[in-house]
Design an enzyme around this catalytic site. Structure first.
Site, short mmCIF file in Angstrom:
data_model
loop_
_atom_site.label_atom_id
_atom_site.label_comp_id
_atom_site.label_asym_id
_atom_site.label_seq_id
_atom_site.Cartn_x
_atom_site.Cartn_y
_atom_site.Cartn_z
N TYR A 1 32.50 62.05 50.86
CA TYR A 1 33.80 61.56 50.40
C TYR A 1 34.36 60.51 51.35
CZ TYR A 1 38.31 61.22 48.25
OH TYR A 1 39.41 60.72 47.61
N ASP B 1 39.43 33.23 45.83
CA ASP B 1 38.74 34.09 44.87
C ASP B 1 37.27 33.79 45.08
OD1 ASP B 1 37.40 35.17 42.73
OD2 ASP B 1 38.99 34.81 41.29
N LYS C 1 29.39 39.61 40.20
CA LYS C 1 28.78 38.30 39.98
C LYS C 1 27.80 38.01 41.13
CE LYS C 1 32.68 38.02 37.37
NZ LYS C 1 33.63 39.14 37.26
N1 PM9 Z 1 35.29 37.60 35.37
C1 PM9 Z 1 34.06 37.02 33.44
O1 PM9 Z 1 33.45 37.35 32.43
C2 PM9 Z 1 34.86 39.39 33.69
C3 PM9 Z 1 36.21 39.74 33.20
S1 PM9 Z 1 36.98 38.62 32.10
C4 PM9 Z 1 36.00 38.68 30.76
O2 PM9 Z 1 34.08 35.83 33.85
C5 PM9 Z 1 37.09 35.58 38.59
C6 PM9 Z 1 36.90 34.14 38.86
C7 PM9 Z 1 36.39 36.21 37.59
C8 PM9 Z 1 36.61 37.60 37.34
C9 PM9 Z 1 35.97 38.27 36.27
C10 PM9 Z 1 37.53 38.29 38.16
C11 PM9 Z 1 37.82 39.74 37.94
C12 PM9 Z 1 38.20 37.61 39.13
N2 PM9 Z 1 37.97 36.29 39.33
O3 PM9 Z 1 35.94 41.63 36.33
O4 PM9 Z 1 37.60 42.75 37.74
O5 PM9 Z 1 35.51 35.51 36.88
O6 PM9 Z 1 35.31 42.42 38.60
O7 PM9 Z 1 36.76 40.51 38.38
C13 PM9 Z 1 34.75 38.00 34.22
P1 PM9 Z 1 36.39 41.92 37.71
#
Ligand code: PM9
Length: 459
Positions: A74, A217, A260
């Protein structure tokens, strides 16, 4: 098109997942049942899935081996220490707070760094990022260079911040009313456009002058680094790892969606150097995510992420990644399909305004184009236009972005060039009878991040 420009996959395939194509009649039924929203289609009904590059990565044998080394205690998991040491080495930040994915980090940062009424300038918005900023009383201001909003304009580093816009905002509102600058590398909704190192240095110099923090970001930072190596003077002989390290040396911290460029299926983190912010983030992470030593991830997830982040900086990997996306884009361009140029790091964006000139933006051309591409071919893509942009919080009116696009997003290490051929053929075939694509109207519109679950019908 010179095929020698495109390197073969720098990996061999060890496990495969069978895909199948359902009939056109079945696809027509599926898309109607999904309310013309590709997010609501079952994966089983998709032939080639280009919805997103988020969490859809194929992991390496080393990452899978790492999964078996998960320490699921944990508290104080050894995998957290591995991840922390890796991020410290590669990004250079002092502190890392793990989260379940990127938006978990955005939630924490927005809560601890924004006071209600403060401005948060950024190089174009991202859906979840802006949502959390606004939810915490922040006012997002787009300070990306104007050219980023011009789909057909092919110039390098289209993701750069316009320094004049930034300085004007600071002068007008006062430095104390700027929460921080949010700098995305690369800029997703501009078409995966990179930011130059020169621009990052200049943003640092300007914000230092006014005592303003800069948070990146970092979601696709490795893809950004490849562009710097390829296109910015003085970086050709530098390693991707060194470029990434220099990029972050101009920031006070970052949010990261590990789904990503960390080459995993889930996870994220928040980084910073500031001790006080770190102490507050650690207090808050236990409310929303979990202990500061796992933050919503299993030990095995953190291990795979530490290994994946390092793998993503291997030149052969990232070169193939960028060029595979470029291959698809060049094929479409050669056939006269309107796309966002230059071709970005993670996706090819179809320009729905030019693809469907017979539809107005309030008929949701990109949403309909994505639905029609699925019916045509079983290829799933995503709307990135007026539906994704949502409504203005103050006026309730639709944001109407200049870019009205459909994103063909390439998962990492999943598909081959031959799959790209199939996708290109599908888009070209659809383009030949594009006038038949009908407009859509909402039958259900969620209040926040509507694109995920909205439903439509044909007009
Ligand atoms: N990006 C994408 O498909 C998944 C969610 S929206 C369909 O591009 C940036 C630049 C992103 C992003 C997610 C996030 C959020 C933040 N910044 O999906 O929460 O492209 O891990 O990240 C998506 P999480």
């Amino acid at each position: 098109m010179n095929l020698n420009e495109y390197p073969a996959e720098p990996f061999r395939i060890k496990a495969v997942e069978t895909v199948k194509m359902i009939s056109r009649e079945e696809r027509e039924k599926v898309v109607k049942e999904a309310g013309y929203n590709t997010f609501l289609i079952n994966s089983e009904d998709v032939y080639i899935d280009l919805l997103t590059d988020s969490g859809t990565n194929a992991m390496s044998d080393k990452q899978w081996a790492g999964m078996m080394m998960g320490d699921e205690a944990y508290a104080g998991s050894r995998n957290f220490h591995h991840l922390e040491a890796t991020v410290r080495e590669l990004f250079g930040f002092k502190h890392i707070v793990p989260t379940h994915q990127g938006r978990g980090a955005e939630n924490l940062l927005s809560q601890i760094a924004i006071k209600p009424g403060q401005y948060v300038p950024g190089n174009m918005y991202f859906t979840t990022t802006r949502y959390h900023q606004e939810r915490n009383g922040g006012i997002f201001v787009d300070i990306i260079r104007d050219e980023a909003h011009d789909a057909g304009l092919d110039i390098p580093f289209k993701g750069n911040i316009d320094l004049n816009k930034l300085e004007k905002l600071i002068e007008e509102k006062g430095a104390e009313n700027i929460a921080y600058v949010c700098l995305a590398v690369t800029v997703n909704l501009a078409g995966g456009q990179p930011v130059s190192m020169e621009n990052m240095r200049a943003v640092r110099a300007l914000t230092n002058k006014y005592g303003i923090k800069v948070f990146y970001d970092a979601t696709r930072c490795v893809e950004n680094a490849y562009y710097i190596k390829e296109q910015e003077k003085g970086f050709a002989d530098k390693s991707i790892k060194d470029i990434v390290h220099e990029m972050f040396s101009y920031a006070d911290g970052c949010t990261m969606s590990g789904k990503k460029d960390c080459l995993v299926n889930i996870g994220g983190f928040l980084c910073m150097n500031d001790e006080e912010l770190f102490a507050t983030a650690k207090e808050l992470v236990v409310v929303y995510e979990g202990m500061p030593s796992y933050g919503g991830m299993a030990g095995r997830d953190m291990e795979a992420m530490a290994i994946g982040l390092r793998e993503s900086m291997q030149f052969e990997y990232i070169e193939h990644r960028i060029k595979q996306v470029r291959y698809l884009g060049e094929k479409l361009k050669a056939a006269g399909i309107p796309i966002i140029e230059p071709i970005g790091g993670h996706a090819v964006f179809l320009d729905a305004r030019r693809f469907c000139p017979h539809l107005t933006q309030d008929q949701f051309p990109a949403q309909s184009l994505a639905a029609n591409l699925y019916v045509e071919s079983g290829v799933r893509s995503m709307e990135r236009g007026i539906v994704s942009a949502g409504r203005d919080k103050a006026t309730g009116k639709n944001h109407a972005p200049k870019l009205e696009t459909v994103r063909l997003t390439i998962p990492r290490r999943v598909y081959t060039y031959r799959h790209m051929d199939v996708v290109a053929d599908a888009v070209i075939k659809l383009y030949a009878h594009k006038e038949q694509i009908k407009g859509l109207r909402f039958v259900y519109e969620p209040k926040q991040l509507r694109f995920f679950t909205a439903r439509f019908e044909e007009i």
